[in-house]
Design a protein around this motif. Sequence first.
Motif, PDB file in Angstrom:
ATOM      1  N   ILE A   1      33.403 -25.605  42.878  1.00 24.35           N
ATOM      2  CA  ILE A   1      34.251 -24.696  42.112  1.00 24.35           C
ATOM      3  C   ILE A   1      33.464 -24.158  40.927  1.00 24.35           C
ATOM      4  O   ILE A   1      32.945 -24.927  40.121  1.00 24.35           O
ATOM      5  CB  ILE A   1      35.535 -25.407  41.637  1.00 24.35           C
ATOM      6  CG1 ILE A   1      36.364 -25.841  42.843  1.00 24.35           C
ATOM      7  CG2 ILE A   1      36.342 -24.491  40.713  1.00 24.35           C
ATOM      8  CD1 ILE A   1      37.555 -26.715  42.498  1.00 24.35           C
ATOM      9  N   GLN A   2      33.376 -22.829  40.834  1.00 22.52           N
ATOM     10  CA  GLN A   2      32.677 -22.178  39.732  1.00 22.52           C
ATOM     11  C   GLN A   2      33.661 -21.716  38.657  1.00 22.52           C
ATOM     12  O   GLN A   2      33.367 -21.732  37.479  1.00 22.52           O
ATOM     13  CB  GLN A   2      31.872 -20.972  40.241  1.00 22.52           C
ATOM     14  CG  GLN A   2      31.155 -20.211  39.141  1.00 22.52           C
ATOM     15  CD  GLN A   2      30.178 -21.086  38.371  1.00 22.52           C
ATOM     16  OE1 GLN A   2      29.419 -21.844  38.955  1.00 22.52           O
ATOM     17  NE2 GLN A   2      30.202 -21.014  37.055  1.00 22.52           N
ATOM     18  N   SER A   3      34.859 -21.286  39.103  1.00 26.44           N
ATOM     19  CA  SER A   3      35.852 -20.792  38.147  1.00 26.44           C
ATOM     20  C   SER A   3      37.226 -20.797  38.796  1.00 26.44           C
ATOM     21  O   SER A   3      37.357 -20.939  40.012  1.00 26.44           O
ATOM     22  CB  SER A   3      35.494 -19.373  37.692  1.00 26.44           C
ATOM     23  OG  SER A   3      35.604 -18.462  38.761  1.00 26.44           O
ATOM     24  N   PHE A   4      38.240 -20.641  37.957  1.00 28.03           N
ATOM     25  CA  PHE A   4      39.586 -20.409  38.469  1.00 28.03           C
ATOM     26  C   PHE A   4      40.320 -19.492  37.513  1.00 28.03           C
ATOM     27  O   PHE A   4      40.014 -19.432  36.321  1.00 28.03           O
ATOM     28  CB  PHE A   4      40.358 -21.717  38.720  1.00 28.03           C
ATOM     29  CG  PHE A   4      40.657 -22.543  37.499  1.00 28.03           C
ATOM     30  CD1 PHE A   4      41.814 -22.332  36.749  1.00 28.03           C
ATOM     31  CD2 PHE A   4      39.796 -23.554  37.109  1.00 28.03           C
ATOM     32  CE1 PHE A   4      42.095 -23.110  35.642  1.00 28.03           C
ATOM     33  CE2 PHE A   4      40.063 -24.341  36.004  1.00 28.03           C
ATOM     34  CZ  PHE A   4      41.214 -24.120  35.273  1.00 28.03           C
ATOM     35  N   THR A   5      41.258 -18.752  38.080  1.00 34.51           N
ATOM     36  CA  THR A   5      42.067 -17.820  37.310  1.00 34.51           C
ATOM     37  C   THR A   5      43.529 -18.041  37.674  1.00 34.51           C
ATOM     38  O   THR A   5      43.863 -18.173  38.852  1.00 34.51           O
ATOM     39  CB  THR A   5      41.675 -16.357  37.618  1.00 34.51           C
ATOM     40  OG1 THR A   5      40.281 -16.191  37.386  1.00 34.51           O
ATOM     41  CG2 THR A   5      42.461 -15.380  36.748  1.00 34.51           C
ATOM     42  N   ILE A   6      44.366 -18.079  36.653  1.00 36.63           N
ATOM     43  CA  ILE A   6      45.811 -18.218  36.841  1.00 36.63           C
ATOM     44  C   ILE A   6      46.470 -17.060  36.111  1.00 36.63           C
ATOM     45  O   ILE A   6      46.149 -16.784  34.950  1.00 36.63           O
ATOM     46  CB  ILE A   6      46.315 -19.563  36.286  1.00 36.63           C
ATOM     47  CG1 ILE A   6      45.615 -20.721  36.997  1.00 36.63           C
ATOM     48  CG2 ILE A   6      47.838 -19.666  36.408  1.00 36.63           C
ATOM     49  CD1 ILE A   6      45.903 -22.085  36.422  1.00 36.63           C
ATOM     50  N   SER A   7      47.391 -16.387  36.785  1.00 38.15           N
ATOM     51  CA  SER A   7      48.085 -15.270  36.139  1.00 38.15           C
ATOM     52  C   SER A   7      49.513 -15.170  36.670  1.00 38.15           C
ATOM     53  O   SER A   7      49.825 -15.653  37.752  1.00 38.15           O
ATOM     54  CB  SER A   7      47.334 -13.954  36.386  1.00 38.15           C
ATOM     55  OG  SER A   7      47.279 -13.667  37.763  1.00 38.15           O
ATOM     56  N   GLY A   8      50.343 -14.549  35.889  1.00 37.95           N
ATOM     57  CA  GLY A   8      51.720 -14.301  36.294  1.00 37.95           C
ATOM     58  C   GLY A   8      52.695 -15.336  35.774  1.00 37.95           C
ATOM     59  O   GLY A   8      52.341 -16.234  35.005  1.00 37.95           O
ATOM     60  N   HIS A   9      53.931 -15.191  36.213  1.00 36.18           N
ATOM     61  CA  HIS A   9      55.023 -16.072  35.814  1.00 36.18           C
ATOM     62  C   HIS A   9      55.779 -16.527  37.050  1.00 36.18           C
ATOM     63  O   HIS A   9      55.930 -15.766  38.004  1.00 36.18           O
ATOM     64  CB  HIS A   9      55.980 -15.360  34.854  1.00 36.18           C
ATOM     65  CG  HIS A   9      55.348 -14.978  33.558  1.00 36.18           C
ATOM     66  ND1 HIS A   9      55.123 -15.891  32.554  1.00 36.18           N
ATOM     67  CD2 HIS A   9      54.861 -13.804  33.113  1.00 36.18           C
ATOM     68  CE1 HIS A   9      54.539 -15.283  31.534  1.00 36.18           C
ATOM     69  NE2 HIS A   9      54.358 -14.016  31.849  1.00 36.18           N
ATOM     70  N   ALA A  10      56.272 -17.746  37.028  1.00 40.92           N
ATOM     71  CA  ALA A  10      56.968 -18.306  38.188  1.00 40.92           C
ATOM     72  C   ALA A  10      58.358 -17.712  38.367  1.00 40.92           C
ATOM     73  O   ALA A  10      58.813 -17.527  39.487  1.00 40.92           O
ATOM     74  CB  ALA A  10      57.076 -19.820  38.051  1.00 40.92           C
ATOM     75  N   PHE A  11      59.057 -17.441  37.279  1.00 39.39           N
ATOM     76  CA  PHE A  11      60.447 -16.972  37.318  1.00 39.39           C
ATOM     77  C   PHE A  11      61.337 -17.935  38.098  1.00 39.39           C
ATOM     78  O   PHE A  11      62.255 -17.524  38.792  1.00 39.39           O
ATOM     79  CB  PHE A  11      60.548 -15.549  37.878  1.00 39.39           C
ATOM     80  CG  PHE A  11      59.790 -14.540  37.076  1.00 39.39           C
ATOM     81  CD1 PHE A  11      60.187 -14.217  35.787  1.00 39.39           C
ATOM     82  CD2 PHE A  11      58.656 -13.933  37.591  1.00 39.39           C
ATOM     83  CE1 PHE A  11      59.478 -13.294  35.031  1.00 39.39           C
ATOM     84  CE2 PHE A  11      57.943 -13.002  36.845  1.00 39.39           C
ATOM     85  CZ  PHE A  11      58.352 -12.689  35.563  1.00 39.39           C
ATOM     86  N   PHE A  12      61.035 -19.238  37.973  1.00 41.65           N
ATOM     87  CA  PHE A  12      61.865 -20.257  38.604  1.00 41.65           C
ATOM     88  C   PHE A  12      63.135 -20.491  37.793  1.00 41.65           C
ATOM     89  O   PHE A  12      64.199 -20.725  38.346  1.00 41.65           O
ATOM     90  CB  PHE A  12      61.070 -21.560  38.736  1.00 41.65           C
ATOM     91  CG  PHE A  12      61.856 -22.698  39.329  1.00 41.65           C
ATOM     92  CD1 PHE A  12      62.104 -22.747  40.687  1.00 41.65           C
ATOM     93  CD2 PHE A  12      62.347 -23.714  38.523  1.00 41.65           C
ATOM     94  CE1 PHE A  12      62.828 -23.790  41.237  1.00 41.65           C
ATOM     95  CE2 PHE A  12      63.074 -24.767  39.060  1.00 41.65           C
ATOM     96  CZ  PHE A  12      63.309 -24.798  40.423  1.00 41.65           C
TER      97      PHE A  12
END
Length: 114
Positions: free
Chosen positions: A14-25
């Motif tokens: 693993i070189q990188s990770f990106t997380i974006s957005g909203h769950a709206f749960f």
Amino acid sequence: MINIAINRKSSGMIQSFTISGHAFFAERGNDIVCAGVSAVSVGAINAVHTLTGITPEIEQNEDGFLRCVIPVNLPEETNEKIQLLLEGMVVSLQTIEEQYGQHIKMTFKKQEVE
């Protein structure tokens, strides 16, 4: 929806990770999917820093965006520790995705050339 991209080197590390957005749960402040993803991802970054002394490159904002890049050319032993911590993060995020798949989606990208 929360989108998570795990970026791997051609070697599989693993070189990188990106997380974006909203769950709206649920309403803001009560969203267990968002809280779980945040706890797992930030906890992994904190573990990398605390247990290896390596500070990843971090970019984040209040809109639910988090990007983490692992430095290159680390000693093999250090990189192995980091990879174990990040693979643990991936397993935890996949577990959340299994339960709440309509609110979170993970993708994996592999770099062709290192």
